[in-house]
Design a protein around this motif. Structure first.
Motif, short mmCIF file in Angstrom:
data_model
loop_
_atom_site.label_atom_id
_atom_site.label_comp_id
_atom_site.label_asym_id
_atom_site.label_seq_id
_atom_site.Cartn_x
_atom_site.Cartn_y
_atom_site.Cartn_z
N ARG A 1 1.93 12.60 -8.13
CA ARG A 1 0.87 12.35 -7.14
C ARG A 1 1.40 11.44 -6.01
NH1 ARG A 1 -1.90 12.71 -3.80
NH2 ARG A 1 -3.88 11.71 -3.32
N MET A 2 2.23 10.44 -6.40
CA MET A 2 2.76 9.54 -5.37
C MET A 2 3.76 10.27 -4.47
SD MET A 2 2.86 5.79 -7.10
CE MET A 2 3.20 6.02 -8.83
N MET A 3 4.53 11.18 -5.08
CA MET A 3 5.46 11.96 -4.26
C MET A 3 4.70 12.92 -3.33
SD MET A 3 8.40 10.89 -4.49
CE MET A 3 9.16 12.14 -3.44
N ASP A 4 3.53 13.39 -3.80
CA ASP A 4 2.71 14.25 -2.92
C ASP A 4 2.26 13.45 -1.69
OD1 ASP A 4 2.97 16.35 -4.64
OD2 ASP A 4 1.00 16.10 -5.60
N ILE A 5 1.94 12.17 -1.92
CA ILE A 5 1.54 11.34 -0.77
C ILE A 5 2.72 11.20 0.20
CG2 ILE A 5 0.77 9.02 -0.03
CD1 ILE A 5 -0.71 8.78 -2.72
N VAL A 6 3.90 10.92 -0.36
CA VAL A 6 5.09 10.79 0.50
C VAL A 6 5.30 12.10 1.28
CG1 VAL A 6 7.60 10.48 0.52
CG2 VAL A 6 6.19 9.09 -1.02
N LYS A 7 5.20 13.22 0.57
CA LYS A 7 5.47 14.52 1.22
C LYS A 7 4.42 14.87 2.27
CE LYS A 7 8.05 16.33 -2.65
NZ LYS A 7 7.95 17.00 -3.96
N SER A 8 3.21 14.31 2.10
CA SER A 8 2.18 14.62 3.10
C SER A 8 2.54 14.02 4.47
CB SER A 8 0.80 14.12 2.62
OG SER A 8 0.75 12.72 2.67
N TYR A 9 3.54 13.14 4.51
CA TYR A 9 4.00 12.58 5.79
C TYR A 9 5.26 13.26 6.31
CZ TYR A 9 0.40 9.14 5.33
OH TYR A 9 -0.84 8.56 5.23
N ASP A 10 5.68 14.34 5.65
CA ASP A 10 6.87 15.06 6.12
C ASP A 10 6.67 15.47 7.58
OD1 ASP A 10 8.01 14.82 3.68
OD2 ASP A 10 7.90 16.95 3.12
N GLY A 11 7.69 15.24 8.38
CA GLY A 11 7.60 15.65 9.78
C GLY A 11 6.85 14.67 10.65
N GLN A 12 6.26 13.65 10.05
CA GLN A 12 5.55 12.65 10.85
C GLN A 12 6.44 11.43 11.06
OE1 GLN A 12 1.46 11.77 10.04
NE2 GLN A 12 1.24 13.59 8.76
N PRO A 13 6.30 10.79 12.22
CA PRO A 13 7.27 9.73 12.56
C PRO A 13 6.96 8.37 11.93
CG PRO A 13 5.77 10.09 14.39
CD PRO A 13 5.36 11.05 13.32
N VAL A 14 6.61 8.35 10.65
CA VAL A 14 6.40 7.06 9.98
C VAL A 14 7.78 6.47 9.61
CG1 VAL A 14 4.10 7.48 9.05
CG2 VAL A 14 6.08 8.29 7.78
N THR A 15 7.87 5.15 9.64
CA THR A 15 9.17 4.54 9.33
C THR A 15 9.14 3.75 8.02
OG1 THR A 15 8.57 2.60 10.65
CG2 THR A 15 9.88 4.32 11.75
N GLU A 16 7.93 3.54 7.48
CA GLU A 16 7.83 2.64 6.31
C GLU A 16 6.77 3.12 5.33
OE1 GLU A 16 7.22 -1.88 6.88
OE2 GLU A 16 5.25 -1.20 6.21
N VAL A 17 7.07 2.97 4.04
CA VAL A 17 6.02 3.08 3.04
C VAL A 17 5.87 1.72 2.38
CG1 VAL A 17 7.67 4.07 1.35
CG2 VAL A 17 5.21 4.25 0.93
#
Ligand code: V47
Ligand code: SF4
Length: 381
Positions: free
Chosen positions: A105-121
């Motif tokens: 589930r946590m990896m799904d959250i990370v993947k939901s930002y694929d392609g978006q210019p976020v720099t930090e989790v």
């Protein structure tokens, strides 16, 4: 010019002589003492404190106001501790009322930002008795394997203290293990207030001040940066706030590993301390301004808008604050559950840029370590 304005703000006030000496020190870039810090809390007119804080802020950063693009993962709100100010956690015995995310589930959250210019989790949660250091190390490795460029700022000293002790590692071993797995830096949470008597009343059973400071110092010695917070506006008095800031300032003199100081205003909704009134806006302004003046070796002062509310955070940009955290994207529940007016905290980059420009400041997107990602410049007139 500054000197004249500052002197005018002091004319005829109580403790004028002491305040004059203090103001001269601040204008000369000299460190103030704990007693002078107290004087700022107790006797200084707010116009004077504000002017001095703004002077320090502009000397360090001119109009630059940083923000970043980040998202939060809160793995669980199940917690072995029961801090009285916390509206967010659920004891393990009541875990059916809380949440526990598995690694998928946590990896799904990370993947939901694929392609978006976020720099930090930003990864922070409760202290779950069943999620150990190896589980989190594996999560860090998975995040890095999927997105190596993402900076992982994770785990308060409270979470780290628990998982490292449970693994029977030394702090150096535990932090090196997590660093090798992908942990880049530490957030500032869990510091609350260092004074042992107040700490005993609000969060008796978690890591104490010495432990919190040691974990951050150890992280710094391993090359990781971190932030520091202070929970204010509950049972503490001004002396406790000064002593808290003094201990952080002293550690920073040794390690130089802190990036940012973040005063956190106590919010009283749905927790055991609901009868403790919240501070006024005037008190919040004074807190941020004194922090900017006192913490002379902390490069940055952050107003965390999901907790303070976006308008108040905006106001603080004239009272010492030069960082307004991130876009966040509705991924944190800590403050909405504690009564912040920000019930679904998310702000687009355009909104953040506008918010900063409205008060005549210069929006600059940064990464976690304050490298510039994009300078938006001052608003054209
Ligand atoms: O340690 C919990 C605070 C902290 C309440 O490092 C409360 O960039 C007010 O530290 N009222 C965790 N505060 C969050 C934190 C943080 C947040 C954003 C950025 C960073 C950073 C760090 O939240 C806890 C505690 O001090 N907190 N409950 C409350 N009722
Ligand atoms: Fe647990 Fe942190 Fe809440 Fe304390 S503040 S009860 S350690 S989640």
């Amino acid at each position: 010019m500054e000197r004249e304005a500052v002197l005018a703000a002091m004319e005829g006030v109580v403790a004028e002589k002491e305040l004059r000496k203090l103001a001269e020190k601040v204008l000369a870039g000299t460190r103030i003492t704990p007693n002078e810090g107290l004087l700022l809390f107790e006797k200084a007119p707010i116009a004077l404190v504000g002017m001095l804080a703004n002077y320090v802020r502009e000397r360090l950063h001119r109009h630059t106001t940083y923000f970043n693009r980040n998202f939060h993962i809160e793995p669980t709100n199940v917690c072995v501790f029961a801090c009285h100010f916390c509206s967010y956690s659920r004891l393990y015995a009541h875990r059916e009322e809380g949440w526990e995310l598995d690694a998928q589930r946590m990896m799904d959250i990370v993947k939901s930002y694929d392609g978006q210019p976020v720099t930090e989790v930003h990864i922070v949660g409760g202290v779950h008795p069943k999620l150990d250091i190896h589980f989190f190390a594996q999560l860090l490795r998975q995040i890095k394997a999927h997105r190596p460029d993402l900076h992982i700022k994770g785990f308060t000293a409270v979470e780290l203290d628990y998982m490292i002790r449970k693994a029977k590692m030394s702090r150096t071993e535990g932090l090196s293990y997590l660093h090798d797995a992908g942990l880049d830096s530490l957030p500032g949470g869990g510091a609350e207030i260092f004074d042992p008597e107040v700490r005993e009343k609000i969060c008796a059973d978690k890591v104490d001040a010495a432990g919190w400071l040691d974990i951050h110092e150890t992280a710094h010695s391993l090359g990781m940066h971190s932030n520091a917070t202070m929970l204010y506006g509950h049972l503490e008095d001004y002396r406790h706030r000064i002593s808290h800031m003094e201990q952080l300032r002293a550690l920073q003199d040794r390690s130089r590993g802190f990036n940012t100081f973040i005063p956190l205003k106590f919010r009283n909704k749905d927790n055991d301390m609901k009868d403790v009134s919240e501070t006024t806006l005037l008190e919040d302004i004074r807190m941020y301004a004194v922090a900017r003046i006192y913490m002379d070796n902390f490069p940055h002062l952050k107003a965390y808008w999901p907790m303070l509310g976006r308008q108040n955070a905006q106001l603080m940009l004239s009272f010492g604050v030069n960082d307004i955290d991130g876009t966040i994207d509705d991924t944190t529940k800590i403050y909405s559950m504690a009564g912040s007016e920000e019930q679904t905290p998310s702000m687009s980059t355009e909104e953040l840029v506008q918010l900063i420009r409205q008060v005549g400041r210069r929006p600059v997107e940064r990464d976690t370590l304050y490298h510039i990602v994009k300078d938006y410049g001052l608003q054209a007139v």
